[in-house]
Design a protein around this motif. Structure first.
Motif, PDB file in Angstrom:
ATOM      1  N   GLY A   1       0.811  -1.204   0.000  1.00  0.00           N
ATOM      2  CA  GLY A   1       0.000   0.000   0.000  1.00  0.00           C
ATOM      3  C   GLY A   1       0.848   1.260   0.000  1.00  0.00           C
ATOM      4  N   VAL A   2       0.398   2.256  -0.762  1.00  0.00           N
ATOM      5  CA  VAL A   2       1.021   3.589  -0.731  1.00  0.00           C
ATOM      6  C   VAL A   2      -0.073   4.574  -0.353  1.00  0.00           C
ATOM      7  CG1 VAL A   2       2.239   5.356  -2.046  1.00  0.00           C
ATOM      8  CG2 VAL A   2       2.683   2.935  -2.508  1.00  0.00           C
TER       9      VAL A   2
ATOM     10  N   LYS B   1      -6.874  -3.271   6.157  1.00  0.00           N
ATOM     11  CA  LYS B   1      -7.615  -4.486   5.813  1.00  0.00           C
ATOM     12  C   LYS B   1      -6.812  -5.474   4.972  1.00  0.00           C
ATOM     13  CE  LYS B   1     -12.080  -6.039   3.977  1.00  0.00           C
ATOM     14  NZ  LYS B   1     -12.454  -6.848   5.161  1.00  0.00           N
ATOM     15  N   ILE B   2      -5.998  -4.987   4.005  1.00  0.00           N
ATOM     16  CA  ILE B   2      -5.412  -5.961   3.080  1.00  0.00           C
ATOM     17  C   ILE B   2      -3.905  -5.861   2.860  1.00  0.00           C
ATOM     18  CG2 ILE B   2      -7.608  -6.070   1.846  1.00  0.00           C
ATOM     19  CD1 ILE B   2      -6.220  -4.718  -0.529  1.00  0.00           C
ATOM     20  N   CYS B   3      -3.239  -4.800   3.297  1.00  0.00           N
ATOM     21  CA  CYS B   3      -1.839  -4.612   2.897  1.00  0.00           C
ATOM     22  C   CYS B   3      -0.860  -5.321   3.837  1.00  0.00           C
ATOM     23  CB  CYS B   3      -1.498  -3.129   2.831  1.00  0.00           C
ATOM     24  SG  CYS B   3      -2.376  -2.274   1.494  1.00  0.00           S
ATOM     25  N   HIS B   4       0.154  -5.927   3.235  1.00  0.00           N
ATOM     26  CA  HIS B   4       1.226  -6.527   4.015  1.00  0.00           C
ATOM     27  C   HIS B   4       2.232  -5.468   4.460  1.00  0.00           C
ATOM     28  CE1 HIS B   4      -0.071  -9.891   1.254  1.00  0.00           C
ATOM     29  NE2 HIS B   4      -0.265 -10.418   2.441  1.00  0.00           N
ATOM     30  N   ARG B   5       2.574  -4.575   3.542  1.00  0.00           N
ATOM     31  CA  ARG B   5       3.489  -3.478   3.866  1.00  0.00           C
ATOM     32  C   ARG B   5       2.921  -2.178   3.329  1.00  0.00           C
ATOM     33  NH1 ARG B   5       9.040  -3.418   2.265  1.00  0.00           N
ATOM     34  NH2 ARG B   5       8.469  -4.445   0.306  1.00  0.00           N
ATOM     35  N   VAL B   6       3.459  -1.063   3.834  1.00  0.00           N
ATOM     36  CA  VAL B   6       2.908   0.239   3.468  1.00  0.00           C
ATOM     37  C   VAL B   6       4.020   1.277   3.407  1.00  0.00           C
ATOM     38  CG1 VAL B   6       2.365   0.770   5.891  1.00  0.00           C
ATOM     39  CG2 VAL B   6       1.185   2.012   4.063  1.00  0.00           C
ATOM     40  N   ALA B   7       3.886   2.220   2.478  1.00  0.00           N
ATOM     41  CA  ALA B   7       4.740   3.407   2.417  1.00  0.00           C
ATOM     42  C   ALA B   7       3.844   4.628   2.536  1.00  0.00           C
ATOM     43  CB  ALA B   7       5.525   3.448   1.113  1.00  0.00           C
ATOM     44  N   VAL B   8       4.273   5.597   3.315  1.00  0.00           N
ATOM     45  CA  VAL B   8       3.532   6.849   3.493  1.00  0.00           C
ATOM     46  C   VAL B   8       4.232   7.931   2.691  1.00  0.00           C
ATOM     47  CG1 VAL B   8       2.632   8.523   5.158  1.00  0.00           C
ATOM     48  CG2 VAL B   8       2.884   6.115   5.830  1.00  0.00           C
ATOM     49  N   MET B   9       3.472   8.609   1.809  1.00  0.00           N
ATOM     50  CA  MET B   9       4.045   9.663   0.968  1.00  0.00           C
ATOM     51  C   MET B   9       3.594  11.046   1.418  1.00  0.00           C
ATOM     52  SD  MET B   9       4.128   8.369  -3.011  1.00  0.00           S
ATOM     53  CE  MET B   9       4.983   9.879  -3.499  1.00  0.00           C
TER      54      MET B   9
ATOM     55  N   VAL C   1       8.746   9.399   0.154  1.00  0.00           N
ATOM     56  CA  VAL C   1       8.313   8.397   1.130  1.00  0.00           C
ATOM     57  C   VAL C   1       8.886   8.820   2.476  1.00  0.00           C
ATOM     58  CG1 VAL C   1       8.548   6.013   1.897  1.00  0.00           C
ATOM     59  CG2 VAL C   1       8.104   6.497  -0.510  1.00  0.00           C
ATOM     60  N   ILE C   2       7.996   9.141   3.414  1.00  0.00           N
ATOM     61  CA  ILE C   2       8.467   9.622   4.714  1.00  0.00           C
ATOM     62  C   ILE C   2       8.493   8.520   5.770  1.00  0.00           C
ATOM     63  CG2 ILE C   2       7.731  11.997   4.310  1.00  0.00           C
ATOM     64  CD1 ILE C   2       5.264  11.378   6.094  1.00  0.00           C
ATOM     65  N   GLU C   3       7.826   7.391   5.477  1.00  0.00           N
ATOM     66  CA  GLU C   3       7.823   6.273   6.413  1.00  0.00           C
ATOM     67  C   GLU C   3       7.357   5.025   5.665  1.00  0.00           C
ATOM     68  OE1 GLU C   3       6.174   5.299  10.948  1.00  0.00           O
ATOM     69  OE2 GLU C   3       5.952   7.289  10.062  1.00  0.00           O
ATOM     70  N   GLN C   4       7.956   3.880   5.996  1.00  0.00           N
ATOM     71  CA  GLN C   4       7.532   2.631   5.371  1.00  0.00           C
ATOM     72  C   GLN C   4       7.857   1.464   6.289  1.00  0.00           C
ATOM     73  OE1 GLN C   4      10.044   1.017   2.111  1.00  0.00           O
ATOM     74  NE2 GLN C   4      11.152   2.967   2.209  1.00  0.00           N
ATOM     75  N   GLY C   5       7.196   0.330   6.036  1.00  0.00           N
ATOM     76  CA  GLY C   5       7.446  -0.857   6.846  1.00  0.00           C
ATOM     77  C   GLY C   5       6.270  -1.809   6.788  1.00  0.00           C
TER      78      GLY C   5
END
Length: 342
Positions: A35-36, A206-214, A219-223
């Motif tokens: 997810g982004v 609900k569905i994402c294994h990993r995520v990046a925040v833009m 990208v300011i945070e991910q994991g």
């Protein structure tokens, strides 16, 4: 593996330039739902359109299955695009074509024989839950059904990657959940990589294994989704987490809980993953001579497991309370004492 290195997109005009995507770096694993998330203007929709070169990058590399698509010529790019499906916020269906004909369209372009096309399309119609609506036109379908057509069409060429650009933002909450469940089912059955752009944390949850925040093209945070929910670092990420979990409890709230009780201890229990399924409160009340009052709590489920926080008041002798706290600390539940008996 999808490897994105120093990806940038700059829009220039006579008087200024806008960095929609600014030296973005990401690695996305095969077969995961990634997810982004970001607010309007964060650059996330530009980013996803760069992945199949609907937008041309200003600089950077996009490597998919070992090929840097930023270096491909038009003929090679057309071939690689067949391995990258895409679904859109507003469906982008052909309104003069039926469900069957919409899904068949990319196969026609690819030169697939008619009988083979029809067999493939009917399989896809069944996969996305539209059996019986083969000859409907888009105007005869609900929003969720239109998006199911869009998903089936995106899967027609058996892609390795599925790009979803705000695929649920035009849908009501129940239909959104149905479409998200369908994407999880497709991910499990077909094993394809799904990259999902959204501004709704519920979708990530609900569905994402990993995520990046833009934010601001970066990208300011991910994991891992669960880690980001548990330990959001950036202000923007915390705002997104609050969409699902509500505001983080401040010190004034905790102090008000403490002042409500003249004896015993107020403790905060932090549940992660499998620990959320433990019947901990019941076990404590049966094992120790204490009274337990549940004061406030919130537990949510992510694709990677559940997590949540529970405030409870433990009342009894100091000795029994200490035994109970020691017992909790030996489980996978984190315990933090908020107050002590006077």
């Amino acid at each position: 593996m999808i490897s994105i290195k120093s990806l940038s997109k700059i829009y220039k005009s006579k008087h200024n330039e806008v960095k929609a995507v600014d030296h973005l770096n990401l690695n996305i694993k095969n077969g995961e739902i990634f997810g982004v998330i970001g607010y309007s203007g964060a650059g996330k929709s530009t980013f996803i359109r760069l992945l199949n070169r609907l937008e041309e990058p200003t600089e950077g590399e996009i490597t998919i299955n070992g090929k840097d698509i930023t270096k491909l010529g038009s003929r090679s790019l057309r071939k690689e695009r067949q391995k990258i499906g895409m679904i859109f916020q507003h469906f982008n269906l052909l309104w003069s074509r039926t469900v069957l004909e919409n899904i068949s369209f990319p196969l026609e372009i690819a030169g697939v024989p008619r009988d083979e096309r029809k067999k493939k399309v009917l399989e896809l119609i069944k996969l996305v839950g539209l059996s019986g609506r083969e000859n409907y036109y888009p105007s005869q379908l609900s929003g969720g059904q239109k998006q199911r057509v869009g998903i089936a069409r995106a899967l027609a060429n058996d892609p390795d990657v599925l790009l979803c650009d705000e695929a649920t933002s035009a849908l009501d909450p129940q239909t959104t959940d149905d479409i998200l469940d369908l994407l999880v089912d497709i991910n499990n059955k077909l094993g394809l990589t799904i990259i999902l752009i959204t501004h709704e944390m519920h979708v990530i949850q609900k569905i994402c294994h990993r995520v990046a925040v833009m934010e601001g093209g970066k990208v300011i945070e991910q994991g891992d989704a669960l880690d980001v929910f548990m330990h959001p670092k950036e202000k923007t990420t915390k705002r997104f987490v609050q969409q699902v979990m509500g505001p983080e409890q401040d010190q004034a709230f905790i102090e008000s809980l403490i002042k409500s009780y003249e004896s015993g201890k107020v403790v905060r229990l932090h549940f992660v993953g499998e620990s959320t399924n433990q019947a901990l409160i019941s076990e404590l009340s049966k094992t120790f001579d204490i009274n337990i009052n549940i004061l406030q709590g919130n537990i949510t489920q992510t694709q990677e497991g559940a997590y949540g926080t529970l405030f409870v008041h433990l009342d009894g002798t100091n000795e029994e309370i200490e035994k109970a706290i020691n017992f909790i600390s030996k489980t996978s539940v984190e315990v933090e004492v908020q107050s002590y008996a006077e």
